[in-house]
Design an enzyme around this catalytic site. Structure first.
Site, mmCIF file in Angstrom:
data_model
loop_
_atom_site.group_PDB
_atom_site.id
_atom_site.type_symbol
_atom_site.label_atom_id
_atom_site.label_comp_id
_atom_site.label_asym_id
_atom_site.label_seq_id
_atom_site.Cartn_x
_atom_site.Cartn_y
_atom_site.Cartn_z
ATOM 1 N N GLU A 1 -0.129 6.600 13.219
ATOM 2 C CA GLU A 1 0.231 7.731 12.364
ATOM 3 C C GLU A 1 0.249 9.045 13.152
ATOM 4 O O GLU A 1 1.107 9.900 12.935
ATOM 5 C CB GLU A 1 -0.738 7.825 11.176
ATOM 6 C CG GLU A 1 -0.262 8.828 10.125
ATOM 7 C CD GLU A 1 -0.946 8.644 8.772
ATOM 8 O OE1 GLU A 1 -1.853 7.794 8.662
ATOM 9 O OE2 GLU A 1 -0.560 9.369 7.840
ATOM 10 N N LYS B 1 -9.042 8.724 2.277
ATOM 11 C CA LYS B 1 -9.592 7.368 2.140
ATOM 12 C C LYS B 1 -10.998 7.269 2.726
ATOM 13 O O LYS B 1 -11.719 6.317 2.426
ATOM 14 C CB LYS B 1 -8.676 6.336 2.812
ATOM 15 C CG LYS B 1 -7.373 6.080 2.056
ATOM 16 C CD LYS B 1 -6.601 4.923 2.658
ATOM 17 C CE LYS B 1 -5.258 4.712 1.973
ATOM 18 N NZ LYS B 1 -4.226 5.679 2.433
ATOM 19 N N CYS C 1 0.807 -1.226 0.000
ATOM 20 C CA CYS C 1 0.000 0.000 0.000
ATOM 21 C C CYS C 1 0.837 1.272 0.000
ATOM 22 O O CYS C 1 0.293 2.367 -0.020
ATOM 23 C CB CYS C 1 -0.965 -0.030 1.170
ATOM 24 S SG CYS C 1 -1.978 -1.515 1.105
ATOM 25 N N HIS D 1 -9.567 2.463 0.024
ATOM 26 C CA HIS D 1 -8.123 2.244 -0.005
ATOM 27 C C HIS D 1 -7.738 1.611 -1.342
ATOM 28 O O HIS D 1 -8.076 0.465 -1.619
ATOM 29 C CB HIS D 1 -7.737 1.332 1.164
ATOM 30 C CG HIS D 1 -6.270 1.200 1.369
ATOM 31 N ND1 HIS D 1 -5.332 1.706 0.501
ATOM 32 C CD2 HIS D 1 -5.565 0.619 2.381
ATOM 33 C CE1 HIS D 1 -4.125 1.432 0.963
ATOM 34 N NE2 HIS D 1 -4.235 0.767 2.094
ATOM 35 N N HIS E 1 -2.054 8.594 5.685
ATOM 36 C CA HIS E 1 -2.317 7.261 5.130
ATOM 37 C C HIS E 1 -3.674 6.775 5.648
ATOM 38 O O HIS E 1 -4.480 6.253 4.887
ATOM 39 C CB HIS E 1 -1.202 6.292 5.520
ATOM 40 C CG HIS E 1 -1.359 4.933 4.913
ATOM 41 N ND1 HIS E 1 -1.306 4.732 3.555
ATOM 42 C CD2 HIS E 1 -1.585 3.715 5.462
ATOM 43 C CE1 HIS E 1 -1.485 3.437 3.298
ATOM 44 N NE2 HIS E 1 -1.667 2.795 4.434
ATOM 45 N N PHE F 1 1.940 -3.230 3.854
ATOM 46 C CA PHE F 1 2.324 -4.549 4.356
ATOM 47 C C PHE F 1 3.788 -4.790 4.005
ATOM 48 O O PHE F 1 4.294 -4.308 2.992
ATOM 49 C CB PHE F 1 1.473 -5.650 3.710
ATOM 50 C CG PHE F 1 0.056 -5.717 4.210
ATOM 51 C CD1 PHE F 1 -0.356 -5.031 5.341
ATOM 52 C CD2 PHE F 1 -0.872 -6.497 3.535
ATOM 53 C CE1 PHE F 1 -1.670 -5.118 5.797
ATOM 54 C CE2 PHE F 1 -2.185 -6.592 3.978
ATOM 55 C CZ PHE F 1 -2.587 -5.902 5.105
#
Lengths: 81, 416
Positions: free
Chosen positions: B317, B338, B166, B343, B306, B403
């Site tokens: 975050e 998002k 991502c 996403h 994010h 990931f």
């Protein structure tokens, strides 16, 4: 199927795969030189033609199918067999 | 010798909010959600919603071009062509004034051509190996989107595909900027794409408890920073940016949206899927990007977070931003887009880079929707309405995490 019917059905496949107008897919036309069908597109055309006409076109045979007429003749021979 | 400066001169996207930049930006400012029920394809799945691309790319692309591309490459090409035309370089190329050897691409996908892979697997099982498409490999390979753009536009410099789940899209932006800084190219198209709305990825993400299981109104499910968030919503689309050396852009009188001031890339080395709960890897990426940019924390006016709407990641975050920016983290405006787009995985960082650049260009931070009650552990000023950003020189950060423990931060600045 008549020769013309096979040509017309093959022309539809060539149109679907490569976007070539079906009208221009005539017996005397070369797939690579006249119709701009590249080698991978030719394999796609062959695989779809096998399904459509119930024939088997071995990889070794594909290189002999230079023109639309070659392919139509091959399909006619092998459908009859 | 001074460092080569890199600027953004073109933007493109096809997103869950619209088929181009104008409609996507309008959707973001309006706080519109692109999340909707997936219909029949989701029958039997644990999650039945997603954020598909608003405009089917096959409606935009030539039929023969489209049939030879996986959906992920179709979306990438649509976004790249818009960015290319927006930059005005299409006209430069037409005139024969673009050196293709000095033109590169860095375009990412997190997952690759998953539709092509799975549909050909079905063909293999149902009809046998002879029916597997002879073009399935060039359609599904990881570098297909980048190669498609290179072929279409004649980019003959480095054509890269950075893959970091991502974070991929943001990493592509960073890599393209590096190629220009290193003097390898003058022009690069950067971006990311994803088309993974398919039962298998949905089942896989759901089984790892990454997706929201919320069965309420689909438009309320993606809710970054909210106390009721419980996972992300799978989105689809692509974002693209045309980057140029400042010198190249100025020489042709290009419109400059923003400058890429600095980038930071790190890894957590903590877990293959879970983020470091303290956000240490992400914090190091932000620190590296801010240092690379040569800005101070108070220069940062805006962060496109994010913030995927997962319980752990959103809190981490906030911790990272405070760890690196100190009290300045309280004064900047944060947007979690998002909440509207879902996403986009490998496309996310690129779409959000486009949003970050537009926020600087228009001096407006887009809202975050569905933030009814902010998690008290998130100590940030999160915009819930469009918010004005200051005039004058400002900087903004785009964060992406993936990931594998991938962390990418990019600092953009207003043109100067």
């Amino acid at each position: 199927m008549s020769t013309e019917e096979i040509r017309a059905a093959l022309a539809e496949i060539v149109n679907e795969v490569a976007g070539i107008p079906a009208d221009s897919v005539q017996l005397d036309k070369s797939f690579s030189d006249d119709l701009d069908v590249d080698s991978l597109s030719m394999v796609e055309v062959v695989v779809e033609a096998e399904e459509k006409f119930g024939v088997t076109i071995p990889d070794d045979e594909v290189k002999n199918l230079k023109t639309v007429g070659d392919a139509v003749a091959y399909i006619e021979r092998n459908r009859a067999a | 010798m001074s460092r080569t400066r890199v600027v953004v001169t073109g933007l493109g996207t096809t997103s869950p909010l619209g088929g181009d930049v104008a409609s996507t930006w309008e959707g973001l400012l309006a706080g519109r959600s692109g999340v909707r029920p997936l219909g029949d394809m989701a029958d039997g799945l644990p999650v039945k919603i997603g954020a598909p691309a608003a405009v089917d790319p096959t409606e935009v692309l030539d039929r023969v071009v489209a049939r030879r591309l996986d959906r992920s490459s179709q979306l990438a090409l649509v976004a790249a062509l818009e960015a290319w035309a927006d930059s005005g370089l299409d006209v430069v190329k037409e005139a024969g004034d673009l050196d293709g050897d000095r033109f590169g691409v860095a375009f990412a996908s997190g997952i690759g051509g998953v539709h092509t892979l799975l549909s050909n697997h079905e063909v293999l099982l149902e009809k046998g190996p002879r029916r597997v498409s002879p073009i399935s490999v060039p359609m599904l390979m990881a570098n297909a989107p980048a190669a498609t753009i290179s072929l279409k536009l004649g980019a003959r410099g480095p054509v890269n595909t950075p893959v970091s789940a991502c974070a991929s899209g943001n990493e592509a932006v960073s890599l393209a900027a590096d190629q220009i800084r290193l003097g390898r190219v003058d022009v690069a198209i950067a971006g990311g794409t994803e088309a993974a709305i398919h039962p298998l990825p949905i089942a896989a993400f759901a089984n790892m408890m990454a997706l929201s299981k919320n069965e309420g109104d689909p438009t309320t499910v993606s809710r970054p920073f909210d106390v009721a968030r419980d996972g992300f919503v799978l989105g689809e689309g692509a974002g693209a940016l045309v980057l140029e050396s400042l010198e190249h852009a100025q020489a042709r009188g290009a419109r400059i949206y923003a400058e890429i001031l600095g980038t930071g890339i790190t890894a957590d080395a903590h877990d293959i899927a879970q983020p470091d709960p303290a956000g240490r890897g992400g914090a190091r990426a932000i620190k590296a990007a801010v240092q690379d940019a040569g800005v101070v924390p108070t220069d940062i006016a805006h962060v496109n977070a994010h913030a995927t709407s997962t319980p752990q990641g959103d809190v981490a975050e906030s911790l990272m931003l405070h760890a690196i920016l100190g009290s300045a983290a309280n004064d900047l405006v944060v947007s979690a887009t998002k909440s509207m787009t879902g996403h986009l995985l490998g496309g996310a960082g690129a779409l959000e880079a486009v949003a970050t650049v537009l926020a600087i260009h228009h001096r407006t931070a887009p809202p975050t929707i569905n933030l009814d009650e902010q998690d008290e552990r998130v100590e940030l000023d999160v915009a819930t309405k469009p918010r004005d950003l200051p005039l004058g020189d400002i900087a903004a950060i785009n964060n992406s995490f993936g990931f594998g423990g991938a962390n990418v931060a990019v600092v953009f600045g207003s043109p100067s």
